[in-house]
Design an enzyme around this catalytic site. Structure first.
Site, short mmCIF file in Angstrom:
data_model
loop_
_atom_site.label_atom_id
_atom_site.label_comp_id
_atom_site.label_asym_id
_atom_site.label_seq_id
_atom_site.Cartn_x
_atom_site.Cartn_y
_atom_site.Cartn_z
N GLU A 1 12.09 1.88 -2.02
CA GLU A 1 13.40 2.55 -2.14
C GLU A 1 14.09 2.77 -0.79
O GLU A 1 15.30 2.97 -0.74
CB GLU A 1 13.26 3.89 -2.87
CG GLU A 1 12.52 4.96 -2.09
CD GLU A 1 12.47 6.30 -2.83
OE1 GLU A 1 12.10 6.32 -4.01
OE2 GLU A 1 12.80 7.33 -2.20
N HIS B 1 16.37 8.69 -6.71
CA HIS B 1 15.72 9.83 -6.05
C HIS B 1 16.64 11.06 -6.07
O HIS B 1 16.90 11.67 -5.02
CB HIS B 1 15.30 9.48 -4.62
CG HIS B 1 14.07 10.23 -4.18
ND1 HIS B 1 13.03 9.66 -3.51
CD2 HIS B 1 13.72 11.54 -4.34
CE1 HIS B 1 12.11 10.56 -3.26
NE2 HIS B 1 12.50 11.71 -3.75
N ARG C 1 6.47 9.55 -6.53
CA ARG C 1 6.64 8.62 -5.42
C ARG C 1 6.46 7.20 -5.96
O ARG C 1 5.57 6.95 -6.78
CB ARG C 1 5.61 8.87 -4.30
CG ARG C 1 5.93 10.08 -3.41
CD ARG C 1 7.17 9.88 -2.54
NE ARG C 1 7.44 11.03 -1.71
CZ ARG C 1 8.23 12.05 -2.05
NH1 ARG C 1 8.85 12.06 -3.22
NH2 ARG C 1 8.44 13.06 -1.22
P1 NAD Z 1 2.05 20.08 -5.67
O1 NAD Z 1 1.33 19.87 -4.38
O2 NAD Z 1 2.43 21.46 -6.09
O3 NAD Z 1 1.19 19.44 -6.87
C1 NAD Z 1 0.57 18.19 -6.80
C2 NAD Z 1 -0.61 18.23 -7.77
O4 NAD Z 1 -1.17 16.92 -7.80
C3 NAD Z 1 -1.71 19.21 -7.33
O5 NAD Z 1 -2.06 20.06 -8.40
C4 NAD Z 1 -2.87 18.28 -6.96
O6 NAD Z 1 -4.15 18.84 -7.22
C5 NAD Z 1 -2.57 17.09 -7.86
N1 NAD Z 1 -3.30 15.88 -7.47
C6 NAD Z 1 -3.79 15.54 -6.24
N2 NAD Z 1 -4.44 14.38 -6.34
C7 NAD Z 1 -4.37 13.98 -7.62
C8 NAD Z 1 -4.89 12.84 -8.33
N3 NAD Z 1 -5.62 11.91 -7.72
N4 NAD Z 1 -4.61 12.76 -9.65
C9 NAD Z 1 -3.91 13.71 -10.28
N5 NAD Z 1 -3.41 14.81 -9.67
C10 NAD Z 1 -3.65 14.93 -8.35
O7 NAD Z 1 3.32 19.13 -5.59
P2 NAD Z 1 4.68 19.25 -6.44
O8 NAD Z 1 5.61 20.17 -5.74
O9 NAD Z 1 4.35 19.48 -7.87
O10 NAD Z 1 5.25 17.77 -6.25
C11 NAD Z 1 4.55 16.64 -6.76
C12 NAD Z 1 5.14 15.40 -6.16
O11 NAD Z 1 6.49 15.25 -6.63
C13 NAD Z 1 5.30 15.44 -4.62
O12 NAD Z 1 4.11 15.02 -3.99
C14 NAD Z 1 6.43 14.51 -4.38
O13 NAD Z 1 5.89 13.22 -4.13
C15 NAD Z 1 7.20 14.49 -5.69
N6 NAD Z 1 8.57 15.04 -5.59
C16 NAD Z 1 9.62 14.27 -5.99
C17 NAD Z 1 10.91 14.77 -5.92
C18 NAD Z 1 12.11 13.97 -6.38
O14 NAD Z 1 13.25 14.34 -6.06
N7 NAD Z 1 11.93 12.89 -7.12
C19 NAD Z 1 11.12 16.06 -5.43
C20 NAD Z 1 10.01 16.83 -5.06
C21 NAD Z 1 8.73 16.31 -5.14
#
Ligand code: NAD
Length: 335
Positions: free
Chosen positions: A263, A295, A234
């Site tokens: 964005e 994105h 994000r």
């Molecule tokens: P997820 O919930 O499976 O994993 C997120 C991880 O981040 C978890 O393990 C959590 O413990 C960890 N976390 C929480 N707080 C934290 C901190 N302060 N420092 C470090 N780690 C921390 O989520 P995911 O499916 O792996 O997705 C991650 C992120 O990717 C989503 O939140 C979303 O913003 C982004 N995303 C982007 C796209 C894209 O098209 N660019 C698509 C999907 C998701």
């Protein structure tokens, strides 16, 4: 159930309708983003279906509740654009698609790392102009380098799997370590150690108050000079102005972005006939070592199928009063 679908693109319509064939939900598609100005479009719809740049702040959530909406169905994993406290207060249920294709985003991350390192985007234009010189295209072996993964959930663990295959040392920071990472030789360390030891830093944590601007002037100073920074998570995880300062003085050697703080006014639209108004974004575009995609990390056929089928299943479960495994609540804010 009657659902107002916001931020609709033709592909959303196509995949949602295909997933809806065995259900009888009535989707009404709006191209507009859901904002304070467009929330009236959802009047009398018991459900709204939204994406990453729809704005469900407290005012919009309140307006939806007063208009009779009871369900917010996110077509994405992140939920930072929804005021969950307001949703709770107005008894709106929020569901999401937690893991539609972690492979898609992890593979896009790899694509950015390789493209930046070998400057493939510059080679492409050079060759088409008949410039076969290699000056300025010198890369490094990714094999043997240290990659730091911030957030090792569904996506982060797949980045670890891929980078192990390339032969990287993998460091990770996550307040809730993922046991699935053990298989890939991931070593969990403090954020400061990760930042100071990694040649490549990649962000895969959600945007929350704790992670807002997690990459800023102070944390950048801890990084190795010439570090490669990738953000497919994000936009607001980075303080973009601080990142620009570090790009100018060379502390950040490479930057790959699939997301950007502001964005919502740019991405997913064809603005090629308009004058770019965002001066910060315009500055980013001037660096030869910055690669930006709009994105698109999630954008694979498999991911769209999964987003659509999970969204339809979420709506059906809500309508039938079943358990909601993909429900998002204020409990998620505490994680
Ligand atoms: P997820 O919930 O499976 O994993 C997120 C991880 O981040 C978890 O393990 C959590 O413990 C960890 N976390 C929480 N707080 C934290 C901190 N302060 N420092 C470090 N780690 C921390 O989520 P995911 O499916 O792996 O997705 C991650 C992120 O990717 C989503 O939140 C979303 O913003 C982004 N995303 C982007 C796209 C894209 O098209 N660019 C698509 C999907 C998701």
């Amino acid at each position: 159930m009657k659902i107002a679908v916001f931020s609709t693109k033709p592909y959303d319509q196509q995949f949602l309708q295909a997933a809806n064939t065995s259900s009888d939900h009535e989707f009404v598609f709006f191209e507009q983003r859901l904002t304070r100005d467009t929330s009236a479009l959802a009047a009398d719809f018991p459900g709204v279906c939204v994406f990453v740049n729809d704005q469900l702040d407290a005012d919009v959530v309140e307006a939806l509740a007063h208009q009779g909406t009871r369900l917010i169905a996110l077509r994405c994993a992140g939920f930072n654009n929804v005021d969950l406290m307001a949703a709770k207060q107005h008894q709106l249920t929020v569901v999401r698609v937690p893991a539609y294709s972690p492979y898609a985003v992890a593979e896009h991350t790899l694509g950015m790392i390789l493209a930046l390192n070998r400057q493939l985007y510059r080679s492409y234009t050079r060759i088409r102009e008949g410039n076969f010189a290699l000056d300025g295209l010198l890369g490094f072996d990714v094999y043997g380098r240290t990659i730091g993964i911030i957030g090792t959930g569904q996506i982060g663990v797949n980045v670890a799997r891929i980078m192990k295959g390339i032969g990287c040392e993998i460091l990770a920071y996550d307040p809730m370590p993922n046991p699935a990472c053990d298989e890939f030789g991931v070593r969990y360390v403090a954020l400061t150690e990760l930042l100071s030891r990694s040649d490549i830093v990649t962000l895969h944590c959600p945007l929350m108050p704790e992670t807002y601007h997690i990459i800023n002037a102070e944390t950048i100073q801890l990084m190795k000079p010439g570090v490669m920074l990738i953000n497919t998570s994000r936009g607001a995880l980075l303080d973009t102005s601080d990142v620009i300062v570090a790009l100018k003085d060379g502390h950040i050697g490479y930057l790959g972005l699939d997301v950007y703080e502001e964005e919502q006014d740019l991405f997913f639209e064809n603005l090629s006939n308009k004058v770019l108004q965002d001066d910060v974004f315009a500055r980013l575009l001037t660096f030869p070592n910055v690669l930006i995609t709009g994105h698109q990390a999630f954008f694979t056929r498999e991911a769209l199928e999964r987003i659509a089928s999970t969204t339809v299943a979420n709506i059906t479960s809500f309508e039938q009063g079943e358990a909601l495994p993909n429900k998002v609540s204020t409990k998620h804010l505490a994680k």
